[in-house]
Each structure stands twice: as structure tokens, then as C-alpha cells.
Design an enzyme around this catalytic site. Structure first.
Site, PDB file in Angstrom:
ATOM      1  N   ASP A  92      52.822  79.436  -9.469  1.00 19.78           N
ATOM      2  CA  ASP A  92      52.399  78.025  -9.189  1.00 19.78           C
ATOM      3  C   ASP A  92      51.336  77.718  -8.212  1.00 19.78           C
ATOM      4  O   ASP A  92      50.421  76.796  -8.799  1.00 19.78           O
ATOM      5  CB  ASP A  92      53.561  77.521  -8.307  1.00 19.78           C
ATOM      6  CG  ASP A  92      54.960  77.633  -9.320  1.00 19.78           C
ATOM      7  OD1 ASP A  92      54.972  77.958 -10.556  1.00 19.78           O
ATOM      8  OD2 ASP A  92      56.068  77.693  -8.571  1.00 19.78           O
TER       9      ASP A  92
ATOM     10  N   ARG B 258      62.518  79.944 -18.262  1.00 21.71           N
ATOM     11  CA  ARG B 258      63.689  80.267 -17.416  1.00 21.71           C
ATOM     12  C   ARG B 258      64.987  80.123 -18.741  1.00 21.71           C
ATOM     13  O   ARG B 258      65.405  79.259 -18.947  1.00 21.71           O
ATOM     14  CB  ARG B 258      63.797  79.319 -16.631  1.00 21.71           C
ATOM     15  CG  ARG B 258      63.027  79.204 -15.202  1.00 21.71           C
ATOM     16  CD  ARG B 258      63.002  80.606 -14.395  1.00 21.71           C
ATOM     17  NE  ARG B 258      62.011  80.373 -13.457  1.00 21.71           N
ATOM     18  CZ  ARG B 258      60.612  80.900 -13.340  1.00 21.71           C
ATOM     19  NH1 ARG B 258      60.367  81.166 -14.555  1.00 21.71           N
ATOM     20  NH2 ARG B 258      60.003  80.607 -12.488  1.00 21.71           N
TER      21      ARG B 258
END
Ligand code: AMP
Length: 300
Positions: free
Chosen positions: A248, A157
């Protein structure tokens, strides 16, 4: 983190999410016999209490969820425009989770050393207080020495980092210490300018990583276990609602399946089924009944 989502002009839906937490939830839902502990720091406020309750309601082990005296959890807000495009605003620069390394005493590391696996992500690395990074690597090294399998998902990120060079320096440590790595091609493209599965695999080769699992969205998953490279087909989902936490869910179910002794192909299929189910629901955590039903159909 606390997740806020606009329901309409005057109402917000509040939930909890975070990449490693999401993986733990999906691992535990699929493999309840595995003890999945979350290592993080929360505060002593009402939302922190609710967060802890949520962890418990997902049957996660909360022995390593530490309560900071003064800090509170980070928060993010998901905004969806008229075209359905999502954007995120974060309040996480002063969160309790930044301080988690301070709670990892010798005693805690010893307890964690009894585990089979320690999983962290690029977001974990970006979030922890930079002053505690050296300490973090020392503790991960201790776990590795104790025989714990170290697992890393780069989950890049950009806005959480000062610069790409800072990220690369930290990721180099992570690749060096990891036994299992679960990268997405998109992350590698943004950070290293590498946009093919093969380039990601080649990047990982100089490191002593035993298991590389490359996620390439709906296109494929490619695994490199020791010297054996395998390509696995993914059945694309036609009705994608929200891709948050696809990776995830994949990670949690893949790792749970591997810990349960399942073969690579089986683990990838279950993980892809989990990810494909999650992206048909809004938010990071899909409703339990819908998720469990889909996994039962997948043969779990
Ligand atoms: P990504 O992080 O985009 O690579 O996605 C993680 C995992 O989610 C992939 O490895 C796939 O298993 C699954 N996935 C992502 N997008 C799709 C899609 N459109 N259809 C089915 N599965 C998907």
C-alpha cells in the site's frame, strides 16, 4: 476499517487502516501538494466520527466520505502468537463501506471526473455489495471516458470472495478498464498459479494497460511502460517487524511520484524506500515523524 491489536491480555490498541486508505496516507505525506480524496462510506457512530477525524488529520480530502444511516465501519483484529505469527479476524460483512456505490450519484461522478486518477483495489471490489458491481463498472467507465487515469492493485484476499472464478471475472473487468496496474507476484500465484514476474507481465499484455508495475517483495520491482521493460533492484530490509501495508505504501508513493512528473526509476526508488520504512514499524500506518525523516533521507 477499525483496526484492533492486542497490547497484552487485557488491553487493545485501536487504530484505522484499509489498503486504499493506507496508500492515500502515504501519498499525501510525501506529496502534500496533491489533493488525495478518500471515497468510502462510514456510519454515524463514535468510531466513524473518529475515523473521519483521522482522515482529516492526515490532510486527506473527505468530501467523498459518505455517512450511512444505519451501518457502521468494518473491523479487524490482529492476533500475534508466541512465535510472532500474525492472524486476522474480520467483522466486515455488514459494513457501511459495502454500500459505497449507492452514494456515487451522477453529481459525485462528475466531481470525481475532475481528478487525474481513480485508484481501487481487489479488496475494494471484494467488499462492495455484489448487487452494485455493474453500477460500479459503469461509473469507472464514465471516469475513464472523462480522461481520469484508472489504477488497479489486485490485492487478492481469497476469503473475501465466494470463489476464484468470481474473482477472475471481476479482475478481468478491472484489467480491461485500467491504465495502470500494480500487481504483486504473490497475488498472481494464489489466484492464477503464475509465480514469476515475467508471467505476470505476459498475463497483462493482452490488456490495454499502459503502465504495469510488478512488486516482488524484497527481490525486485519490474516495470513495463508501453514497450519498455525495466527491472529495479530493492535493498532488502534486515529488521522486518510487520509487512502489513508494504504494498500500500509502495502504491501511494509511486503514484504520487508519477503524478508529480517523476521518472519511473525515481518513483520506484522512493516507493521502495517508503515500503521498506513501513515494514520496520508495527501496524499499517507508520508514525509520521519516523516516516517523514526516512523519506527526507531518501531525497524527497
Ligand atoms: P510485496 O507486496 O511483498 O511485494 O511488497 C511491496 C513492496 O514492499 C516491495 O515492492 C518492496 O519495495 C517492499 N518490500 C517488501 N518486503 C521487503 C523487504 N524485506 N525489504 C525491503 N523492501 C521490501
Amino acid at each position: 476499517m477499525v483496526e484492533l491489536r492486542a497490547m497484552n491480555e487485557s488491553a487493545l490498541h485501536q487504530s484505522f487502516a484499509g489498503d486504499v486508505y493506507n496508500s492515500a496516507v502515504y501519498l499525501k505525506r510525501c506529496f502534500p501538494e496533491i489533493n488525495a480524496a478518500v471515497v468510502t462510506a462510514i456510519g454515524q457512530d463514535k468510531l466513524s466520527t473518529q475515523m473521519l477525524e483521522r482522515f482529516n488529520s492526515e490532510s486527506l480530502d473527505t468530501d467523498f466520505v459518505f455517512a450511512h444511516d444505519t451501518k457502521v465501519p468494518g473491523m479487524y483484529y490482529i492476533e500475534t502468537d508466541e512465535a510472532g505469527e500474525r492472524s486476522f479476524s474480520y467483522w466486515r460483512n455488514d459494513s457501511a463501506a459495502k454500500k459505497v456505490v449507492e452514494f456515487l450519484t451522477a453529481d459525485v461522478v462528475e466531481q470525481l471526473s475532475a481528478g487525474d486518477m481513480f485508484f481501487f483495489s481487489g479488496i475494494s471490489l471484494a467488499v462492495i455489495d455484489p448487487n452494485t458491481r455493474a453500477q460500479f463498472w459503469q461509473k469507472v467507465e464514465q471516469l475513464k471516458q472523462a480522461g481520469v487515469s484508472i489504477v488497479f492493485d489486485p490485492n487478492y484476499r481469497a476469503r473475501l470472495w465466494q470463489s476464484p472464478d468470481e474473482t477472475k471475472e471481476q479482475y478481468h473487468h478491472a484489467f480491461n478498464v485500467s491504465d495502470v496496474v500494480l500487481p504483486g507476484v504473490e497475488d498472481f500465484e494464489m489466484l492464477y498459479g503464475l509465480n514469476t514476474v515475467q508471467a505476470v507481465i505476459d498475463f497483462c499484455k493482452p490488456y490495454d494497460i499502459h503502465e504495469v508495475v510488478v512488486k516482488n517483495g524484497p527481490k525486485s520491482v519490474v516495470t513495463m511502460i508501453g514497450e519498455e521493460q525495466l527491472s529495479h533492484n530493492i535493498t532488502p530490509v534486515t529488521h522486518v517487524v510487520d509487512t502489513t501495508s508494504a504494498g500500500d505504501a509502495f502504491n501511494g508513493v509511486y503514484l504520487g511520484a508519477r503524478l508529480s512528473g517523476r521518472a519511473i526509476d525515481d518513483a520506484v526508488n522512493l516507493a521502495a524506500k517508503a515500503a521498506g520504512t513501513v515494514i520496520q514499524q508495527p501496524g499499517a500506518i507508520a508514525p509520521k515523524d519516523i516516516f517523514q525523516q526516512a523519506m527526507r533521507v531518501a531525497g524527497l
